[in-house]
Design a protein around this motif. Structure first.
Motif, PDB file in Angstrom:
ATOM      1  N   ASP A 122       0.858  -1.179   0.000  1.00  0.00           N
ATOM      2  CA  ASP A 122       0.000   0.000   0.000  1.00  0.00           C
ATOM      3  C   ASP A 122       0.899   1.236   0.000  1.00  0.00           C
ATOM      4  OD1 ASP A 122      -2.552   1.507   0.477  1.00  0.00           O
ATOM      5  OD2 ASP A 122      -1.492   2.014   2.326  1.00  0.00           O
ATOM      6  N   LYS A 123       0.816   2.054  -1.032  1.00  0.00           N
ATOM      7  CA  LYS A 123       1.751   3.165  -1.195  1.00  0.00           C
ATOM      8  C   LYS A 123       1.625   4.205  -0.091  1.00  0.00           C
ATOM      9  CE  LYS A 123       2.221   2.794  -6.221  1.00  0.00           C
ATOM     10  NZ  LYS A 123       2.087   3.484  -7.525  1.00  0.00           N
ATOM     11  N   LEU A 124       0.419   4.420   0.408  1.00  0.00           N
ATOM     12  CA  LEU A 124       0.221   5.463   1.412  1.00  0.00           C
ATOM     13  C   LEU A 124       0.874   5.103   2.734  1.00  0.00           C
ATOM     14  CD1 LEU A 124      -1.103   8.142   2.264  1.00  0.00           C
ATOM     15  CD2 LEU A 124      -3.151   6.822   2.870  1.00  0.00           C
ATOM     16  N   THR A 125       0.667   3.880   3.205  1.00  0.00           N
ATOM     17  CA  THR A 125       1.128   3.492   4.541  1.00  0.00           C
ATOM     18  C   THR A 125       2.378   2.617   4.520  1.00  0.00           C
ATOM     19  OG1 THR A 125      -0.254   1.505   4.569  1.00  0.00           O
ATOM     20  CG2 THR A 125      -1.250   3.554   5.359  1.00  0.00           C
ATOM     21  N   GLN A 126       2.807   2.180   3.322  1.00  0.00           N
ATOM     22  CA  GLN A 126       3.948   1.271   3.181  1.00  0.00           C
ATOM     23  C   GLN A 126       3.730  -0.052   3.906  1.00  0.00           C
ATOM     24  OE1 GLN A 126       6.561   1.931   1.007  1.00  0.00           O
ATOM     25  NE2 GLN A 126       5.097   3.553   0.534  1.00  0.00           N
ATOM     26  N   SER A 127       2.475  -0.408   4.126  1.00  0.00           N
ATOM     27  CA  SER A 127       2.124  -1.715   4.666  1.00  0.00           C
ATOM     28  C   SER A 127       1.819  -2.656   3.504  1.00  0.00           C
ATOM     29  CB  SER A 127       0.899  -1.609   5.577  1.00  0.00           C
ATOM     30  OG  SER A 127       1.088  -0.617   6.562  1.00  0.00           O
ATOM     31  N   ARG A 146       4.432  -0.533  13.018  1.00  0.00           N
ATOM     32  CA  ARG A 146       5.762  -1.054  12.666  1.00  0.00           C
ATOM     33  C   ARG A 146       6.742  -0.883  13.815  1.00  0.00           C
ATOM     34  NH1 ARG A 146       4.405   1.140   7.569  1.00  0.00           N
ATOM     35  NH2 ARG A 146       5.422   3.116   8.072  1.00  0.00           N
ATOM     36  N   GLN A 147       6.563   0.188  14.576  1.00  0.00           N
ATOM     37  CA  GLN A 147       7.446   0.447  15.711  1.00  0.00           C
ATOM     38  C   GLN A 147       7.294  -0.628  16.787  1.00  0.00           C
ATOM     39  OE1 GLN A 147       7.205   4.521  17.147  1.00  0.00           O
ATOM     40  NE2 GLN A 147       7.681   3.880  19.237  1.00  0.00           N
ATOM     41  N   LEU A 148       6.091  -1.170  16.923  1.00  0.00           N
ATOM     42  CA  LEU A 148       5.810  -2.125  17.994  1.00  0.00           C
ATOM     43  C   LEU A 148       6.045  -3.571  17.567  1.00  0.00           C
ATOM     44  CD1 LEU A 148       4.657  -2.454  20.905  1.00  0.00           C
ATOM     45  CD2 LEU A 148       2.411  -2.723  19.839  1.00  0.00           C
ATOM     46  N   LEU A 189       2.955  -9.605  10.226  1.00  0.00           N
ATOM     47  CA  LEU A 189       2.529  -9.002   8.959  1.00  0.00           C
ATOM     48  C   LEU A 189       1.498  -7.918   9.233  1.00  0.00           C
ATOM     49  CD1 LEU A 189       2.610  -9.081   5.829  1.00  0.00           C
ATOM     50  CD2 LEU A 189       0.720 -10.723   5.931  1.00  0.00           C
ATOM     51  N   ILE A 190       1.756  -6.724   8.689  1.00  0.00           N
ATOM     52  CA  ILE A 190       0.825  -5.597   8.798  1.00  0.00           C
ATOM     53  C   ILE A 190       0.194  -5.378   7.430  1.00  0.00           C
ATOM     54  CG2 ILE A 190       0.557  -3.163   9.392  1.00  0.00           C
ATOM     55  CD1 ILE A 190       3.171  -3.387  10.985  1.00  0.00           C
ATOM     56  N   VAL A 191      -1.134  -5.410   7.379  1.00  0.00           N
ATOM     57  CA  VAL A 191      -1.859  -5.291   6.115  1.00  0.00           C
ATOM     58  C   VAL A 191      -2.841  -4.134   6.221  1.00  0.00           C
ATOM     59  CG1 VAL A 191      -3.364  -6.472   4.465  1.00  0.00           C
ATOM     60  CG2 VAL A 191      -1.698  -7.796   5.799  1.00  0.00           C
TER      61      VAL A 191
END
Length: 395
Positions: free
Chosen positions: A233-238, A295-297, A303-305
């Motif tokens: 995802d381009k906005l959140t880089q997830s 991402r920090q945690l 995996l973050i989606v």
């Protein structure tokens, strides 16, 4: 090429045309590999390729000067330009890894090039000894190739095909360096004046191999970027929803092997009100802020989606639903401590959470649906809370 043709102006012109064609092909390959809007490092690499092309062109012009009784000038300047070409390859590799080219480095390159020029002048004009001059030139070309090889080994990224191509081309160049001159010398059997033609063939082969490998590595980097963009995802880089369903069978296999995996569906509370009150740019900033805190945690194994809109999905290997509670409570605390600073205001960002366990033999859509039902319950119970799929477990 016949022996009688070596040293003739006609064969030299034909050879130069071939060389320029190869150099132009590598140059165009690199240009085609760049994205529509290259970054600063890619623009500088493009400049280096342009300089390499110009250097090779000048080298062949200087080579032709030996036909008008400028043999000494041709030998010295020709090899200086070749050495500059190899160093341009090294600088291009540095820029590929987004490493700066310092003035100190440029100073050392200048010292090496001028030192080679002085040595070649001495062993051509004062002591005309080709058996010293040729190893000296070939050894000088070897130095930037060796430091390039060392740089690639240090910066090599696991699984990156462009790195492998670049490393292979550099290794082959190092292996061919001591072999090409005797091979070409045996095949062409030149006289002493024709030795420069052999040297040109050797250098052309090595530099074309190196610079062609660099161009191909940029193309593979572009392919990797396109693949990454398709899954990100381009906005959140997830990761995006497409990527989640692409790798979902892997998670199902791991669960079947006995591993615990939990899915967490998160929804940012009152996101529509934020959009309406502060505008869509503020909404985008909230999404980026939220993803950055996740991402920090979390760790690299999680995996973050971005599942859709203001919804995010977490895949947490090694967690049962109950074991996700401390982690999600920690994230709730992090959100409270980290408001989004936007246009002079601190925007409070909160979220609701639904958790479900992925079971062996269960369809991934069904697990997401159960997490969604738990999320709906969290919203209905007042938001900013965690609800587990198991009955009665809330936080």
């Amino acid at each position: 090429m016949a022996v009688a043709e070596i040293g003739s102006l006609q064969s030299s012109i034909l050879f130069s045309v071939l060389v320029l064609f190869i150099a132009t092909t590598a140059y165009l390959l690199f240009i085609r590999s760049l994205p529509g809007q290259p970054n600063a490092y890619q623009r500088r690499a493009l400049q280096l390729f342009s300089w390499f092309f110009l250097t090779e062109f000048l080298a062949y012009l200087v080579y032709c000067l030996r036909f008008i009784d400028l043999h000494l000038f041709s030998v010295v300047c020709n090899n200086m330009l070749y050495l500059c070409g190899v160093y341009l390859f090294y600088c291009g590799v540095r820029l590929r890894y987004q490493l700066e080219i310092s003035s100190r480095l440029l100073g050392w390159i200048a010292v090496h090039v001028l030192g080679l020029a002085a040595a070649l002048f001495w062993f051509t004009a004062v002591h005309n000894d080709i058996f010293i001059r040729l190893p000296l030139a070939l050894g000088s070309f070897c130095i930037p190739v060796l430091i390039t090889f060392s740089l690639i080994r240090q910066q090599q990224r696991p699984g990156n095909l462009g790195d492998r191509v670049l490393l292979l081309c550099t290794v082959v160049a190092l292996l061919l360096l001591p072999l090409l001159y005797p091979i070409f010398g045996y095949l062409l059997r030149p006289d002493q004046q024709g030795q420069l033609m052999v040297m040109t063939l050797v250098t052309l082969t090595l530099e074309t191999l190196c610079i062609g490998g660099l161009a191909i590595s940029y193309i593979y980097d572009l392919i990797d970027k396109l693949r990454s963009d398709a899954n990100t995802d381009k906005l959140t880089q997830s990761s995006n929803r497409r990527y989640f369903f692409k790798v979902a069978p892997q998670f199902q296999q791991r669960v079947a092997a006995g591993e615990n995996i939990s899915l967490v569906l998160l929804d940012i509370d009152h996101f529509k009100q934020l959009n309406d009150s502060y505008g869509h740019q503020a909404g985008d900033a909230v999404l980026r802020h939220f993803a950055a805190l996740l991402r920090q945690l979390l760790t690299k194994t999680d995996l973050i989606v971005r599942y859709g809109g203001e919804e995010f999905l977490l895949v947490l290997p090694g967690y049962t639903p109950a074991q996700t509670l401390p982690l999600l409570q920690q994230f709730q605390a992090l959100l409270r401590q980290s408001p989004l600073h936007y246009e002079g205001e601190d925007l409070a960002v909160r979220a609701s959470y639904g958790v479900a366990a992925l079971h062996a033999g269960q369809d991934i859509d069904h697990c997401v649906h159960r997490a969604d039902l738990a999320l709906y319950q969290a919203k209905a119970n007042g938001r900013d809370m965690v609800v587990l799929d198991s009955p009665g477990a809330t936080s």
